[in-house]
Design an enzyme around this catalytic site. Structure first.
Site: not given
Length: 934
Positions: A71, A450, A454-456, A517, A730, A751
């Protein structure tokens, strides 16, 4: 002077840092030579006075030939190469290496945060002071967080990294930075201060009103500063209960989805400087033990570029909207002057709708920032712990006259090295490729997401599974994706072999195994090995590959088919309803069973490469049983598939799911038929889109692939370009032709999944691909598209820059290629069935390749619809006549007509008014008359 020289040398996978995360970093170097067909015979690696010799051609990921590093070791290595021609290069420039890892038992810092925060996810400042003795040699800061942080030593930020330490599966894996802060530490009193916000750790995740905090309610940080002295002593300052904290700093609130709200009137001067009075601060909270962090193997997130305002727009409502001309990911930096307490607000969106910010696609993400002025004159501010996806920004309550020069968009993403470029004679295709690049940049921020707005903004496995080949050409993503795959393995281990839909998995137990996926577990590491020659990523991920393959084989059971389970299928097939994106033309059992074969086959290949011969034989035999079951269940003897759809044939052709060459050719014929019958409009979703042009090319239908690529009507790759897109959408129709946003609840304008076609542009249209892992042997096989006059691709391979360019002049096509030193190339020239093998250097070939030109004939009521769609002049004339009467009727005619050889024009016009039909036939008669005269 030697004809060979070492042009670059690096350790492990990172270019953005000299820090390595392992005691035995692999070394890679590139050689340039003026000698044609130069190949390395051996190489010498020097570490100080020690020299190790490597025999043969190996120059990519060469094993560390010295004693392991300890280290904080700081060393320099050099390389000298000897060619097979006997030439010897000079020594390369020294490559500094810093051992950024900690010893197994060295981490001792505690996670600390605010003891009594006023609200969830409250930003916090923490600080401590320390003494540095005389004779300081080095100071190294190691830090990680449940959240995002920046550290300051004596009032100076320790680096230029953003949103540290990034997002990992926090419950199992944390990463730490290793930062040299020697220049910031002074003899005597010093201070270490850390600004901290919740970031991904405290964000609320979920859909349809069911969003919840997944990890924790409050951020925390852990850090240890190691001081090394000339007398050999070492001191370690760590975060612990003695530190002080406050939530009264200038950042009032900060969230990935919410945005950031900064009140400069609350600024605390000198808080990270020694001697600051922190008596009003409180004791910190000490959290329970967290995973011991490991050194990061991925590049950091940084500010990469700045984009100026292109246009200032006054919206119909009177709002001031800034257009940056490019959909990007980052935040705004403002320079503002005004009275103390004045609040400037900033809103963000990717598109305008009816002249206003189109914020509906953001869903729950407010994506708004605000700044409260201190009133001290000129103030410069940008958010610290959030990011937005936007092209347009709305500025509210700006004090005084607005000057667009006072706002700039700062582009942020992981600091990846650009490695791939493409160009052609088709400007819309070039813009499409640019859009792919920008889409990747915005979504490669700490992890492969993705979408960035947005809220993703989640690490959906299906998106990166299809896009990894494209990503691996455009940028050096080896370390970036290798780091993400570690989290995939950990999440998978917690799910009994099942790969979750997103990594990190913040959706909990939502869903089961899904084809394409979950197959990221086998496909992503396989592509990294193919493109970068990184066998270690296969070795590391092999247990994950086996675990996933065994999991889905168990689902397949004795039938060896993946059937009757939840699937995303060919997600976002253009014919799927806006509110049912899974409802595709291709049966989900076909998609799933094709991927069952694909993953089993890739696991067999990995086993063979890693010397697991028994496992390789077993998985290869199982793959053949899956293949036989697929053919029995889904493919007729004549090559017709159960789902008569573009994606089904793309899977069958590109995954090798045909009985023989004749059946594959039949599949190709049917695919070309379907493409033409759809009017050369794309008919695929996430699964089929990366395959279809390759499948057409492979089966001899390059003309159909060209028509599909260059189609501008919806759905197509170029329709968004004609609508002003600067990133990949998308949905094929994220914005409708009337300029309104697609009504689907899930609509993004950034996307990258549908941009996976770019890999075909690189490999087939330009003709540059790896024929051997890491481009040790290069495949040069350009396929000039009808209507194109030139195309080219350049790629910085692990061995050096390779390029292929072709240009057409009449019936002559000239191909130029650059093959890097220490590699060879297999060359398949246009129109030839023969393969040439050439060595390194500059090459040029000229071939005769007449371009097929079809002279259109007469057209009328009895002309087949297939002939009409292939006659672009006649097709356009008919469409224009219908549009004069009704644009909606013209749209239905273009999109709903089946352009097949067995149907004639008169059969497709019977629903139109007789006056329109008569005008169509009159126009076609005039067109035919002109052609007869010609």
């Amino acid at each position: 002077m030697s004809p060979a020289r070492v042009t670059s040398l690096r350790a492990e996978r990172r270019d953005d840092s000299i820090v390595v995360a392992t005691a035995t970093p692999r070394l890679s170097w590139k050689t340039a030579s003026t000698t044609p067909e130069w190949r390395q015979a051996s190489a010498e690696i020097a570490l100080g006075d020690a020299v190790a010799t490597v025999s043969g051609r190996d120059s990519v990921f060469v094993s560390w030939p010295f004693a392991p590093l300890a280290p904080r070791d700081r060393v320099e290595v050099r390389v000298r190469v000897t060619g097979e021609d006997g030439s010897v290069s000079d020594w390369s420039d020294p490559r500094p290496i810093v051992a950024g890892f900690l010893a197994d038992d060295e981490w001792c810092a505690s996670m600390i945060g605010a003891a009594a925060p006023g609200s969830p996810a409250m930003p916090v400042l923490v600080r401590a002071e320390f003494e540095a003795k005389p004779g300081l040699l080095a100071a190294t800061l190691y830090a990680t967080a449940h959240g995002v942080y920046q550290a300051e030593v004596n009032g100076t930020p320790v680096d230029d990294e953003i949103l540290k330490p990034g997002w990992t599966s926090y419950q199992w894996r944390l990463v730490h930075e290793s930062t040299d802060v020697t220049a910031l530490v002074t003899e005597g009193a010093n201070a270490l201060g850390i600004s901290l916000a919740g970031g991904w750790y405290t964000e609320r995740y979920g859909f349809d009103g069911n969003a919840n905090t997944f990890y924790g309610e409050q951020p925390a940080v852990a850090a240890q500063l190691v001081l090394e002295y000339a007398d050999g002593t070492v001191e370690t300052i760590t975060t612990d209960a003695s530190w002080r904290a406050t939530t009264d700093g200038p950042i009032m609130a900060s969230g990935i989805y919410e945005g950031e709200h900064h009140d400069a009137t609350r600024a605390i001067t000198g808080w990270s400087i020694a001697g600051f009075d922190d008596s009003a601060w409180t004791a910190v909270r000490v959290d329970a033990a967290a995973p011991v962090p490991e050194a990061s193997i991925a590049p950091a997130v940084r500010a990469i570029e700045e984009v100026a305002v292109r246009e200032v727009i006054t919206s119909p409502s009177g709002a001031t909207i800034l257009d940056f001309g490019q959909n990007l990911v980052g935040r705004l930096r403002i320079t503002v002057r005004g009275p103390r307490g004045h609040v400037v607000s900033l809103g963000h969106a990717e598109v305008l709708e009816h002249g206003e910010l189109g914020t509906r696609p953001l869903r729950r993400a407010t994506s708004r920032d605000s700044y409260t002025l201190a009133g001290t004159g000129e103030e410069v501010w940008e958010p610290q712990f959030t990011f937005h996806g936007f092209r347009y920004a709305q500025v509210e309550n700006w004090p005084g006259e607005f000057d667009p020069a006072d706002v700039v968009a700062v582009v942020i993403h992981s600091d990846l090295t650009r490695t791939g470029w493409f160009d052609s004679s088709h400007e819309l295709v070039n813009r499409l490729h640019d859009n792919v690049v920008w889409g990747m940049r915005g979504n490669f921020l700490s992890l492969p997401t993705d979408c960035p707005q947005r809220d993703e903004r989640l690490g959906w496995t299906g998106d990166i599974e299809v896009f990894t080949p494209t990503a691996s050409f455009l940028y050096d993503v080896d370390g970036f994706l290798a780091g993400w795959l570690r989290d995939l393995s950990l999440e998978q281990s917690a799910s009994d072999g099942k790969v979750p839909f997103v990594v990190p998995n913040v959706l909990g137990s939502f869903g089961g195994a899904a084809a394409a996926w979950g197959d990221a577990a086998t496909i992503v590491p396989s592509v990294l090995y193919e493109r970068f020659g990184d066998l270690d990523v296969l070795r590391t991920q092999y247990p994950s590959m086996v675990s996933w393959t065994d999991h889905i084989l168990a689902i397949g059971g004795d039938r060896h088919l993946w059937e009757d389970r939840f699937q995303f299928g060919d997600w976002l097939d253009p014919d799927a309803p806006a509110d049912a994106p899974w409802d595709a033309k291709t049966d989900t059992d076909i998609v799933a069973s094709a991927y069952l074969f694909r993953s089993t086959e890739l696991t067999a290949r990995a086993a063979e490469l890693l010397g697991e011969t028994d496992a390789a034989s077993r998985y290869r035999a199982i793959a053949e049983r899956v293949r036989a079951a697929f053919l029995r269940e889904f493919v007729t003897e004549s090559g017709r598939m159960l789902s008569d759809a573009q994606t089904a044939y793309g899977l069958g052709i590109m995954f090798g799911l045909a009985r023989d060459a004749a059946q594959e050719a039949a599949m190709g014929e049917r695919l070309a038929y379907l493409v033409r019958s759809a009017g050369y409009r794309i008919g695929t979703g996430f699964v089929g889109t990366p395959l279809i042009t390759d499948a057409l090319t492979r089966t001899g239908h390059l003309d159909a692939a060209a028509r599909l690529l260059t189609q501008t009507e919806t759905p197509s790759w170029l329709y968004p370009v004609t609508m002003g897109a600067t990133t990949v959408w998308e949905r094929w129709d994220s914005m409708l032709e009337d300029g309104t946003i697609n009504p689907g609840e899930m609509t993004s304008f950034n996307h990258y999944a549908l941009g996976a076609v770019a890999d075909w542009l690189h490999r087939s249209v330009a003709g540059l691909a790896p024929a051997e892992p890491g481009y040790r042997t290069i495949a040069i096989a350009p396929r000039p598209l009808p209507g194109f006059t030139h195309a080219s691709a350049r790629h910085e391979t692990p061995y050096g820059l390779a390029s292929v360019a072709w240009r057409r002049d009449g019936d002559t096509v000239t191909v130029d290629a650059t093959v890097p030193a220490n590699t060879t190339a297999e060359v398949s020239l246009p129109g030839s069935d023969h393969t040439l093998t050439v060595g390194s250097g500059e090459h040029s070939w000229t071939v005769t390749l007449p371009e097929t030109v079809t002279t259109p004939g007469e057209v009328g009521p009895t002309t087949s619809l297939a002939a009409i769609i292939d006659d672009t002049e006649a097709y356009r004339a008919i469409s224009d006549v219908i549009a004069e009467h009704s644009e909606s009727a013209a749209r239905r005619f273009r999109q709903k007509t089946r352009w097949t050889p067995g149907r004639v024009l008169a059969e497709s016009t019977f629903q139109l008014p007789q006056a329109t039909v008569g005008q169509i036939f009159a126009v076609l008669e005039e067109l035919s008359a002109n052609r007869r005269k010609a």
